[in-house]
Design a protein around this motif. Sequence first.
Motif, PDB file in Angstrom:
ATOM      1  N   ASP A   1       0.848  -1.183   0.000  1.00 30.55           N
ATOM      2  CA  ASP A   1       0.000   0.000   0.000  1.00 30.55           C
ATOM      3  C   ASP A   1       0.893   1.246   0.000  1.00 30.55           C
ATOM      4  O   ASP A   1       1.767   1.376   0.867  1.00 30.55           O
ATOM      5  CB  ASP A   1      -0.880  -0.018   1.260  1.00 30.55           C
ATOM      6  CG  ASP A   1      -1.755   1.212   1.361  1.00 30.55           C
ATOM      7  OD1 ASP A   1      -2.771   1.251   0.654  1.00 30.55           O
ATOM      8  OD2 ASP A   1      -1.410   2.137   2.114  1.00 30.55           O
TER       9      ASP A   1
ATOM     10  N   GLU B   1       1.192   3.401   3.324  1.00 34.43           N
ATOM     11  CA  GLU B   1       1.883   2.687   4.399  1.00 34.43           C
ATOM     12  C   GLU B   1       3.353   2.457   4.048  1.00 34.43           C
ATOM     13  O   GLU B   1       4.215   2.457   4.921  1.00 34.43           O
ATOM     14  CB  GLU B   1       1.173   1.368   4.716  1.00 34.43           C
ATOM     15  CG  GLU B   1      -0.288   1.529   5.173  1.00 34.43           C
ATOM     16  CD  GLU B   1      -0.444   2.386   6.425  1.00 34.43           C
ATOM     17  OE1 GLU B   1       0.521   2.484   7.207  1.00 34.43           O
ATOM     18  OE2 GLU B   1      -1.539   2.976   6.591  1.00 34.43           O
TER      19      GLU B   1
ATOM     20  N   MET C   1      -0.274  -2.751   6.633  1.00 33.87           N
ATOM     21  CA  MET C   1      -0.216  -3.513   5.385  1.00 33.87           C
ATOM     22  C   MET C   1      -0.719  -4.937   5.587  1.00 33.87           C
ATOM     23  O   MET C   1      -1.429  -5.481   4.741  1.00 33.87           O
ATOM     24  CB  MET C   1       1.215  -3.579   4.879  1.00 33.87           C
ATOM     25  CG  MET C   1       1.663  -2.313   4.208  1.00 33.87           C
ATOM     26  SD  MET C   1       3.255  -2.630   3.440  1.00 33.87           S
ATOM     27  CE  MET C   1       3.734  -0.957   3.117  1.00 33.87           C
TER      28      MET C   1
ATOM     29  N   LEU D   1      -4.398  -4.705   5.568  1.00 35.07           N
ATOM     30  CA  LEU D   1      -4.893  -4.414   4.219  1.00 35.07           C
ATOM     31  C   LEU D   1      -4.785  -5.664   3.348  1.00 35.07           C
ATOM     32  O   LEU D   1      -5.684  -5.956   2.547  1.00 35.07           O
ATOM     33  CB  LEU D   1      -4.090  -3.263   3.605  1.00 35.07           C
ATOM     34  CG  LEU D   1      -4.320  -1.874   4.227  1.00 35.07           C
ATOM     35  CD1 LEU D   1      -3.233  -0.892   3.790  1.00 35.07           C
ATOM     36  CD2 LEU D   1      -5.705  -1.338   3.868  1.00 35.07           C
TER      37      LEU D   1
END
Lengths: 415, 415
Positions: free
Chosen positions: A62, A65, B83, B86
Amino acid sequence: MALIVHKYGGTSMGSTDRIKNVATRVAKWHDAGHKIVVVPSAMSGETNRLIGLAKEIMAQPDPRELDMIASTGEQVSVGLLAMALLAIGKDAVSYTGWQVGIRTDSAFTKARIQSIDDTRVRADLDAGKIVIITGFQGVDEQGNISTLGRGGSDTSAVAIAAALKADECLIFTDVDGVYTTDPRVVDEARRLEKITFEEMLELASLGSKVLQTRSVEFAGNYQMPTRVLSSLTDPHMPLEEEANSGTLISFEEETNMEQAVISGIAFTRDEAKITVIGVPDKPGVAYHILGPVSDANIEVDMIIQNQSVDGKTDFTFTVSRNDYQRAMAVLEAQREELGYIRIVGDAKVSKVSAVGVGMRSHVGVASQMFRTLAEEGINIMMISTSEIKISVLIDEKYMELAVRALHKAFDLEKA
Amino acid sequence: MALIVHKYGGTSMGSTDRIKNVATRVAKWHDAGHKIVVVPSAMSGETNRLIGLAKEIMAQPDPRELDMIASTGEQVSVGLLAMALLAIGKDAVSYTGWQVGIRTDSAFTKARIQSIDDTRVRADLDAGKIVIITGFQGVDEQGNISTLGRGGSDTSAVAIAAALKADECLIFTDVDGVYTTDPRVVDEARRLEKITFEEMLELASLGSKVLQTRSVEFAGNYQMPTRVLSSLTDPHMPLEEEANSGTLISFEEETNMEQAVISGIAFTRDEAKITVIGVPDKPGVAYHILGPVSDANIEVDMIIQNQSVDGKTDFTFTVSRNDYQRAMAVLEAQREELGYIRIVGDAKVSKVSAVGVGMRSHVGVASQMFRTLAEEGINIMMISTSEIKISVLIDEKYMELAVRALHKAFDLEKA
């Protein structure tokens, strides 16, 4: 007494001993009465380590992040460098990007700097402090940490120099300047004392690793005199000597007056060429071929569309060799939609470029380049030109030969 | 549906695989409908690595710059954990201390939290996000990064829970709760399902590694129910079971009603005792002896001043065994000023403590403790007491025997 921004790369910051060397060099400039801001990169290997951790968790990390993580390498560097200066009795203070208002857009992992608030830094400089600021990063309007992408610390340094209206930005790196070509290929390659901003921009976009393209753009937009010089010299070398070493990216008009026709020969070895044969020649053909390639995140460099014959044409373009197989696969998959006869490719090609602002006022540069290559029996596959650059695509086996012949033909070994 | 703060220690975050485990556990709690905030520590070893780099550059690192560096470990952790969430399809976002307004004083490396702005976190929780916040750190009024000192992430978690008025703060760690005593010393040691805040505070200050003292103080000040539980269990274990595991630090009055007289036996092995013999008994004697010791940054624990005889007295105190030689040297150097006859020391002593709020309402706890030790033939060298604690100093060779005897005498093996 001047205000000068120093930037040090990851190799220069690669160990605590090297960081002490950087401190010695910075202290020398401060002792000479200059106001100094330093922008260090992360310790070499650190950014890769952090990205590696992220990828172990998320194959496509991501972006927000990832920036949270990747930005810490520079944060460690600034703290260590501040300590190294404090340890030798210099007053120093470190800041992250957000602490000195380096505002960027929200394009995480490739953010662009929008503004810098110089209040805090100016106050510290006026108080005699050496100010150390993280490169590579900033903060967006919502307070999220952003990074500028690989090599972004160069851009940070030039942008900070511009915001502070510094007298010069010194980019300390592991090469001692910009050369007429790669000294590993041509023994006679010569360091340039000055180079124009436009030439530097072409060299950066042609794959020269010396400076990141965006940092050169920043230098150009803000007319910031920027010098590339070595961090591998003795940190105690006389300041006057160091201040004139390396290569200066210059914005003075007289520089251009005494400019040679050609300043340097650049090359990129790992190119690949793809030709789509017999594609119907109708409006939008380039878009239909290159659209899917671009969607696959493959960057296209040189492009040629042949003269149409019987309503069919051939379309040729180059990509980085790393992307060759992927680009071929993308086009194979589009066979039906594109209606071409076949695709042919060649992954053993290289690009050689002659760069120089002198081209503007001198005719015949292209013809001299083509004649030189012809005399060496080198076939030219593709040509692309800009106002101050001519690039040719050739068989990779002739690359070194072409670079050496052109370097000699344009008298680049002579100062 | 509740608002719950999870804290994970460095061991739980020690590798990318373990971070994925943490994500699985956090997701389970979120899937059950709870609002979840997570405060992870730095990956194990990382803070030591960073401090090691700093010390290579500056033997006594500058506190502000050390915090700049040391705070990055947690910043990497929050990004990686976000992360990991996610990656399994949970909406998560990470923040540093400064991004969510964790304001501290400017006592770098040992800062104290002053306030937390919950606006941003609340908005994210309301939007269904899992919010991950760096432990261990904040930002002072001038925008400098500060850290709370070792173990500070416990304090961060409890403080964030208090600011958000969370229903419970779960401290996931590598032990499965608070025990009546160390299970490595007493086989019958039993995990406590509940413990009062005051008892936990005594245990923390008596050297229990389970929770940092300051985090317990925070829990007390804000009456925040805080649970210590294991992060080494299967992350898929049923939530109901997990929610009742470990040890709850409780503020409910009925807890005290059914409280045993003694909740646990604590001990610290590495103590040392120093006696200054024949010092003139005049006002300020304690200050004159302990002042120089304190100036040398040596912490003193138990203190006894004997009854004066012929205008002379003996003065005894204990220090950590690590500081024994230094403390002796400090007092040797003060011989003339203090006018004592001689100093004797004993570096082979240990402290054993009985802790329990039940002491308040039960008489005879001290006498039972002394009788038990006497029956085992263990001599008591020093005694110190608080409202809910009795500590005795004994020869270190009897330590395990004393702990086992007291554990049995107070029926601690029974639920």
